[in-house]
Design a protein around this motif. Structure first.
Motif, PDB file in Angstrom:
ATOM      1  N   PHE A 142       1.004  -1.218  -0.127  1.00 10.69           N
ATOM      2  CA  PHE A 142       0.073  -0.050   0.050  1.00 10.69           C
ATOM      3  C   PHE A 142       0.797   1.228  -0.008  1.00 10.69           C
ATOM      4  CE2 PHE A 142      -2.401   3.300   1.871  1.00 10.69           C
ATOM      5  CZ  PHE A 142      -3.858   3.117   1.220  1.00 10.69           C
ATOM      6  N   VAL A 143       2.005   1.158   0.908  1.00  7.16           N
ATOM      7  CA  VAL A 143       2.791   2.329   0.823  1.00  7.16           C
ATOM      8  C   VAL A 143       3.565   2.749  -0.415  1.00  7.16           C
ATOM      9  CG1 VAL A 143       4.856   3.718   2.106  1.00  7.16           C
ATOM     10  CG2 VAL A 143       2.983   2.544   3.570  1.00  7.16           C
ATOM     11  N   ILE A 144       4.136   1.526  -0.795  1.00 11.03           N
ATOM     12  CA  ILE A 144       4.913   1.562  -2.233  1.00 11.03           C
ATOM     13  C   ILE A 144       4.019   2.107  -3.214  1.00 11.03           C
ATOM     14  CG2 ILE A 144       5.944   0.305  -4.074  1.00 11.03           C
ATOM     15  CD1 ILE A 144       7.683   0.400  -1.551  1.00 11.03           C
ATOM     16  N   GLU A 145       2.749   1.700  -3.548  1.00 10.71           N
ATOM     17  CA  GLU A 145       1.919   2.100  -4.571  1.00 10.71           C
ATOM     18  C   GLU A 145       1.715   3.699  -4.760  1.00 10.71           C
ATOM     19  OE1 GLU A 145       1.043   0.602  -7.217  1.00 10.71           O
ATOM     20  OE2 GLU A 145       2.389  -0.858  -6.783  1.00 10.71           O
ATOM     21  N   ALA A 146       1.429   4.129  -3.084  1.00  5.03           N
ATOM     22  CA  ALA A 146       1.181   5.630  -2.965  1.00  5.03           C
ATOM     23  C   ALA A 146       2.370   6.261  -2.984  1.00  5.03           C
ATOM     24  CB  ALA A 146       0.679   5.719  -1.388  1.00  5.03           C
ATOM     25  N   LEU A 147       3.655   5.861  -2.869  1.00  8.11           N
ATOM     26  CA  LEU A 147       4.931   6.754  -2.948  1.00  8.11           C
ATOM     27  C   LEU A 147       5.012   6.922  -4.426  1.00  8.11           C
ATOM     28  CD1 LEU A 147       7.302   5.128  -0.502  1.00  8.11           C
ATOM     29  CD2 LEU A 147       6.523   7.222  -0.327  1.00  8.11           C
ATOM     30  N   LYS A 148       4.508   6.281  -5.328  1.00  6.11           N
ATOM     31  CA  LYS A 148       4.796   6.167  -6.957  1.00  6.11           C
ATOM     32  C   LYS A 148       3.856   7.680  -7.262  1.00  6.11           C
ATOM     33  CE  LYS A 148       5.354   1.530  -7.646  1.00  6.11           C
ATOM     34  NZ  LYS A 148       4.488   0.248  -8.578  1.00  6.11           N
ATOM     35  N   ASN A 149       2.988   8.112  -6.459  1.00  7.67           N
ATOM     36  CA  ASN A 149       2.092   9.366  -6.871  1.00  7.67           C
ATOM     37  C   ASN A 149       1.922  10.115  -5.674  1.00  7.67           C
ATOM     38  OD1 ASN A 149       0.834   7.990  -9.313  1.00  7.67           O
ATOM     39  ND2 ASN A 149       0.480   6.695  -8.130  1.00  7.67           N
TER      40      ASN A 149
ATOM     41  N   LEU B 122      -4.674  -3.293   1.541  1.00  2.00           N
ATOM     42  CA  LEU B 122      -4.309  -3.384   3.097  1.00  2.00           C
ATOM     43  C   LEU B 122      -4.815  -4.672   3.630  1.00  2.00           C
ATOM     44  CD1 LEU B 122      -6.426  -0.166   4.168  1.00  2.00           C
ATOM     45  CD2 LEU B 122      -3.838  -0.560   4.232  1.00  2.00           C
ATOM     46  N   GLN B 123      -5.642  -5.371   3.131  1.00  2.00           N
ATOM     47  CA  GLN B 123      -5.936  -6.772   3.549  1.00  2.00           C
ATOM     48  C   GLN B 123      -4.891  -7.481   3.305  1.00  2.00           C
ATOM     49  OE1 GLN B 123      -8.501  -8.811   0.925  1.00  2.00           O
ATOM     50  NE2 GLN B 123      -7.260 -10.751   1.513  1.00  2.00           N
ATOM     51  N   ARG B 124      -4.081  -7.663   2.205  1.00  2.00           N
ATOM     52  CA  ARG B 124      -3.022  -8.397   1.890  1.00  2.00           C
ATOM     53  C   ARG B 124      -1.733  -7.940   2.615  1.00  2.00           C
ATOM     54  NH1 ARG B 124      -4.061  -8.632  -4.627  1.00  2.00           N
ATOM     55  NH2 ARG B 124      -5.857  -9.852  -4.612  1.00  2.00           N
ATOM     56  N   ASP B 125      -1.425  -6.663   3.014  1.00  2.00           N
ATOM     57  CA  ASP B 125      -0.538  -6.095   3.722  1.00  2.00           C
ATOM     58  C   ASP B 125      -0.587  -6.732   5.337  1.00  2.00           C
ATOM     59  OD1 ASP B 125       0.943  -4.865   1.803  1.00  2.00           O
ATOM     60  OD2 ASP B 125      -0.229  -3.062   2.069  1.00  2.00           O
ATOM     61  N   MET B 126      -1.773  -6.655   5.670  1.00  2.00           N
ATOM     62  CA  MET B 126      -2.140  -7.185   6.983  1.00  2.00           C
ATOM     63  C   MET B 126      -2.297  -8.683   7.288  1.00  2.00           C
ATOM     64  SD  MET B 126      -3.928  -3.842   8.922  1.00  2.00           S
ATOM     65  CE  MET B 126      -5.230  -3.544   7.404  1.00  2.00           C
ATOM     66  N   LYS B 127      -2.295  -9.315   6.280  1.00  2.00           N
ATOM     67  CA  LYS B 127      -2.600 -10.694   5.998  1.00  2.00           C
ATOM     68  C   LYS B 127      -3.933 -11.259   6.600  1.00  2.00           C
ATOM     69  CE  LYS B 127       2.295 -12.114   5.779  1.00  2.00           C
ATOM     70  NZ  LYS B 127       2.803 -10.678   5.640  1.00  2.00           N
ATOM     71  N   LEU B 128      -4.930 -10.549   6.161  1.00  2.00           N
ATOM     72  CA  LEU B 128      -6.158 -10.746   6.797  1.00  2.00           C
ATOM     73  C   LEU B 128      -7.164 -11.385   5.759  1.00  2.00           C
ATOM     74  CD1 LEU B 128      -7.117  -7.209   8.439  1.00  2.00           C
ATOM     75  CD2 LEU B 128      -7.249  -9.282   9.628  1.00  2.00           C
ATOM     76  N   SER B 129      -8.231 -11.883   6.065  1.00  2.00           N
ATOM     77  CA  SER B 129      -9.414 -12.655   5.297  1.00  2.00           C
ATOM     78  C   SER B 129      -9.944 -11.181   4.570  1.00  2.00           C
ATOM     79  CB  SER B 129     -10.146 -13.575   6.088  1.00  2.00           C
ATOM     80  OG  SER B 129     -10.998 -12.838   6.857  1.00  2.00           O
ATOM     81  N   GLU B 130     -10.501 -11.478   3.518  1.00  2.00           N
ATOM     82  CA  GLU B 130     -11.363 -10.130   2.881  1.00  2.00           C
ATOM     83  C   GLU B 130     -12.641  -9.976   3.814  1.00  2.00           C
ATOM     84  OE1 GLU B 130     -13.961 -10.485  -0.888  1.00  2.00           O
ATOM     85  OE2 GLU B 130     -12.193  -9.685  -1.760  1.00  2.00           O
TER      86      GLU B 130
ATOM     87  N   ASP C  26      -8.055   1.458  -1.044  1.00  2.00           N
ATOM     88  CA  ASP C  26      -8.140   0.000  -1.381  1.00  2.00           C
ATOM     89  C   ASP C  26      -8.077  -0.857  -0.323  1.00  2.00           C
ATOM     90  OD1 ASP C  26      -7.414  -2.563  -2.570  1.00  2.00           O
ATOM     91  OD2 ASP C  26      -6.509  -1.494  -4.366  1.00  2.00           O
ATOM     92  N   LEU C  27      -9.326  -1.544   0.120  1.00  2.00           N
ATOM     93  CA  LEU C  27      -8.944  -2.244   1.187  1.00  2.00           C
ATOM     94  C   LEU C  27      -8.371  -3.833   0.828  1.00  2.00           C
ATOM     95  CD1 LEU C  27     -12.833  -1.886   2.417  1.00  2.00           C
ATOM     96  CD2 LEU C  27     -10.829  -1.011   3.289  1.00  2.00           C
ATOM     97  N   THR C  28      -8.530  -4.173  -0.447  1.00  2.00           N
ATOM     98  CA  THR C  28      -7.696  -5.449  -0.692  1.00  2.00           C
ATOM     99  C   THR C  28      -6.395  -5.280  -0.559  1.00  2.00           C
ATOM    100  OG1 THR C  28      -9.520  -5.799  -2.580  1.00  2.00           O
ATOM    101  CG2 THR C  28      -7.346  -7.060  -2.818  1.00  2.00           C
TER     102      THR C  28
ATOM    103  N   GLU D  72      -6.165  -8.265 -15.468  1.00  2.00           N
ATOM    104  CA  GLU D  72      -7.043  -7.672 -14.438  1.00  2.00           C
ATOM    105  C   GLU D  72      -7.379  -8.058 -13.167  1.00  2.00           C
ATOM    106  OE1 GLU D  72      -9.268  -4.007 -17.404  1.00  2.00           O
ATOM    107  OE2 GLU D  72     -10.523  -5.884 -16.526  1.00  2.00           O
ATOM    108  N   GLU D  73      -7.541  -7.455 -12.139  1.00  2.00           N
ATOM    109  CA  GLU D  73      -7.947  -7.985 -10.910  1.00  2.00           C
ATOM    110  C   GLU D  73      -8.908  -7.125 -10.041  1.00  2.00           C
ATOM    111  OE1 GLU D  73      -5.426 -10.044  -7.412  1.00  2.00           O
ATOM    112  OE2 GLU D  73      -5.191  -7.912  -7.853  1.00  2.00           O
ATOM    113  N   ASP D  74      -9.944  -7.851  -9.397  1.00  2.00           N
ATOM    114  CA  ASP D  74     -10.971  -7.068  -8.872  1.00  2.00           C
ATOM    115  C   ASP D  74     -10.312  -6.773  -7.233  1.00  2.00           C
ATOM    116  OD1 ASP D  74     -13.077  -6.928 -10.866  1.00  2.00           O
ATOM    117  OD2 ASP D  74     -13.896  -8.966  -9.957  1.00  2.00           O
ATOM    118  N   HIS D  75     -10.746  -5.501  -7.027  1.00  2.00           N
ATOM    119  CA  HIS D  75     -10.156  -5.023  -5.502  1.00  2.00           C
ATOM    120  C   HIS D  75     -11.582  -4.393  -4.961  1.00  2.00           C
ATOM    121  CE1 HIS D  75      -5.638  -4.942  -5.470  1.00  2.00           C
ATOM    122  NE2 HIS D  75      -6.132  -5.577  -6.595  1.00  2.00           N
TER     123      HIS D  75
END
Length: 408
Positions: A251-258, A353-361, A349-351, A387-390
């Protein structure tokens, strides 16, 4: 000539020896002669957090009451104020002053009050029975519901129906149907908000619902200036290195790009992203064995904030330690979502964050809905032709209704 009383303070009380002042949550006591009080003390005298614990029980001909000086039901005023009781000797005119402690007495409705009394007085009762009695008096709403379900499967249907009918009649007579409905709604709201950031539902703009000051105080925000410089001035090469070293979450990496070009906005976003990354790293731990577990670069005020707000102090093998329980992990998740909303104009983007925190959707959606976010889907491009659904969470006005609680 008027008589004067002399005050005499009897000195600091012996360990745990204080007079008990009681107040009843559901009314005023009309006749104290019809009430029997019992005070129970913790046997664990070596544990500094448990040796002062007290449980006060009161028995009347209609209801039983329990109050305690620890846990969620304890009165906070005992930690902020000192209470005293004065006993006046009319003959000598001297008033003796004793230290006192205030107990808030709550009514309890066990399935069989006689069985509970037997459990208190009989040490031969099984461990299971003793635990059940403690849950009845001090357990959470979830624990009480589980206990009730287990007993329903054990007790015969006819006996159970009679007991429930009698208990319901007593409760309705005591409080009334309207009051019971309000209490149930209030309990649900407290369960939901226990791990959520303060929600100002009267806000007219998204930034007024979850205020930034509730997530980071001005002093904490200022402390982030130095460590966040590495993100504020990040280059494309450094971002690639961060990805290779896995030193920052996706999440942080993607935000740093913009990052925005405006100096003030860029600085604010960099500070928030740095703290969000620390928050997610902190969540991945279970037991905090040292205060600077996240490294020397984390400011002292931030370390203190994390330990104070997102851990539970526990006693183990003669020492105190900070534990990140499942409820605290849920709280960290909620605060991370709120911070991400401020970072991305109240749509996040909750998806990711979910992956970064190793949570279930399911779990992160559950928390997002409790925070009154609107959930939608969005297709993101990963590679050319794929493509991927988020799941996207949006905080907008007016707030949607809270999801209904399933009552058991």
């Amino acid at each position: 000539m008027a008589a004067f009383a002399r005050w005499q303070y009897c000195g600091e009380p012996a360990e745990g020896q204080k007079a008990a002042l009681v107040q009843f949550s559901n009314g005023k006591l009309q006749n104290s002669e019809n009430v029997n009080f019992s005070l129970y003390k913790s046997k664990d005298t070596t544990n500094p957090r448990k040796k002062f614990r007290r449980i006060l029980a009161a028995e009347t001909d209609r209801l039983s009451y329990v109050g305690n000086n620890f846990g969620t039901g304890a009165l906070k005023c005992n930690n902020l104020c000192r209470y005293f009781v004065g006993v006046l000797n009319k003959n000598s005119g001297q008033m003796e002053i004793y230290d006192a402690e205030l107990f808030n007495m709550q009514p309890v409705f066990p399935d069989d009050l006689n069985n509970s009394e037997t459990t208190l007085g009989n040490k031969t009762k099984s461990y299971r029975d003793q635990v059940d009695f403690c849950i009845e008096a001090f357990g959470t709403t979830k624990q009480k519901r589980a206990l009730s379900s287990r007993r329903m499967n054990k007790v015969g249907s006819e006996t159970l129906n009679n007991a429930v009918a009698k208990a319901a009649e007593n409760i309705i007579d005591e409080k009334g149907v309207t009051a019971l409905v309000k209490d149930a709604a209030k309990d649900d709201l407290q369960d939901e908000s226990a791990y959520l950031p303060p929600c100002h539902t009267d806000g007219v703009k998204p930034e007024e619902i979850y205020k930034f000051e509730d997530l980071l105080s001005p002093a904490e925000y200022n402390a982030l200036q130095v460590p966040s410089e590495v993100l504020k001035n990040v280059t494309s090469e450094e971002i690639m290195k961060m990805i290779e070293e896995n030193s920052y979450c996706t999440f942080v990496i993607e935000a740093l790009k913009n990052l925005p070009l405006d100096e003030e906005s860029r600085d604010r976003k960099a500070r928030c992203l740095w703290f969000l990354n620390i928050l997610i790293k902190f969540r991945s731990q279970t037991v905090i064995r040292k205060k600077n577990s996240l490294g020397p670069d984390v400011p002292h005020i931030i370390n203190t904030k994390l330990l104070k707000n997102f851990t539970s102090l526990t006693y183990n093998n003669g020492s105190l330690r900070n534990l990140i329980s499942e409820s605290m992990k849920a709280k960290i998740t909620a605060y991370a979502i709120a911070l991400a909303l401020h970072i991305n104009d109240f749509q996040t983007d909750l998806t990711m964050l979910q992956r970064d925190m190793k949570l279930s959707e399911k779990r992160i959606i559950e928390i997002a809905k409790a925070m009154r976010l609107k959930i939608s889907k969005k297709k993101l491009s990963l590679e050319p032709g794929s493509e991927e659904d988020h799941k996207i969470g949006t905080l907008s006005i007016p707030l949607p209704a809270l999801p209904r609680q399933k009552r058991t």
